[in-house]
Motif scaffolding. Structure first.
Motif: not given
Length: 275
Positions: A41-70
């Motif tokens: 899909k065309k992705v215009y933007g994303a909301v991502c968390p910004h805590a320490g990676y050990v806490y928020s990193g797994p959730v953040a990877t979802h948005s960045f995975s979606a962004i990666s194909g844009q």
């Protein structure tokens, strides 16, 4: 050209390149991570968390995975100013953001241009020197998005509704001339019991998915949701809607308690994309 050196490397994420790359991979394949998720899909933007990676990193990877194909050449990254230093709203220019994965250049022409669209977005290096909200997004972008890109950081001391409308509109004007991706950096509920955090955050996520900025601020204030980057989220919504996005999609939600097991006092994290 100034070097914006990392403020939280060695704290929020590893300062050694190999360790950082390994942690991002671990986050990706964590039980709350994105795995091999991609979207066409065309992705215009994303909301991502910004805590320490050990806490928020797994959730953040979802948005960045979606962004990666844009396909984009400029990442506009918005985040709250936790330190309260510098200007009310600030971008920067003539700088390179250093991370353990290398440097990423700030798009100085885009900084001048957006300052021309909105004078509330001032150009100020100092505002960006201490905060983690934008910094933690950059290594994730470097690791997931393999094409060349520059960044335009916008840090927000003032996150009121009217400012979010103006900042979002200015970003949308910038998008007329450039291929951009918008990243709104925010955590959600802070330091509440896990079940309560889930209820609060789901209530706030509902208007985000509807791209209802007024409803978002109403819920934020009525329920007193302690999302730190609410202006970054709102500005992202405004810009994406003007650029053609029709809805938000929640890719993943979890709290620090869901990740760590300590559910007595948690912080909420969400990955949301606008399509």
């Amino acid at each position: 050209m100034r070097n914006r050196t990392p403020a939280v490397a060695g704290m929020f994420y590893p300062k050694e390149k190999s360790q950082l790359e390994q942690l991002i991979e671990d986050c990706t394949f964590h039980k709350f991570g994105a795995g091999k998720f991609t979207t066409h899909k065309k992705v215009y933007g994303a909301v991502c968390p910004h805590a320490g990676y050990v806490y928020s990193g797994p959730v953040a990877t979802h948005s960045f995975s979606a962004i990666s194909g844009q396909d984009f050449e400029l990442a506009v990254i918005l985040g709250p100013n936790h330190w309260g230093i510098g200007c009310s709203i600030a971008t920067m220019k003539d700088a390179v953001w250093e991370t353990p994965l290398g440097g990423v250049e700030v798009d100085s022409d885009a900084a001048d241009e957006i300052n021309g669209y909105s004078k509330i977005i001032e150009i100020d290096y100092f505002s960006h020197t201490k905060d983690h909200s934008i910094e933690v997004q950059v290594p994730m972008l470097q690791e997931f998005y393999k094409k060349p890109f520059k960044i335009l950081p916008i840090i927000l001391n003032d996150q009121d509704y009217e400012y979010s409308l103006e900042v979002g509109s200015a970003i949308a004007k910038l998008a007329r001339k450039r291929k951009i991706m918008i990243v709104g950096s925010s955590d959600f509920t802070h330091y509440e019991q896990n079940d309560f955090a889930h209820k609060q955050d789901m209530a706030l996520i509902e208007p985000i998915l509807q791209m209802d900025v007024e409803g978002f601020y109403h819920t934020l204030q009525e329920r007193r949701v302690t999302a730190c980057g609410y202006g970054a989220i709102a500005s992202t919504m405004v810009a994406c809607k003007k650029m053609g996005a029709e809805k938000g999609e929640l890719l993943k939600y979890a709290t620090s308690g869901d990740v760590s097991g300590d559910k007595s006092s948690v912080v909420g994290y969400a990955s949301i994309i606008f399509t």
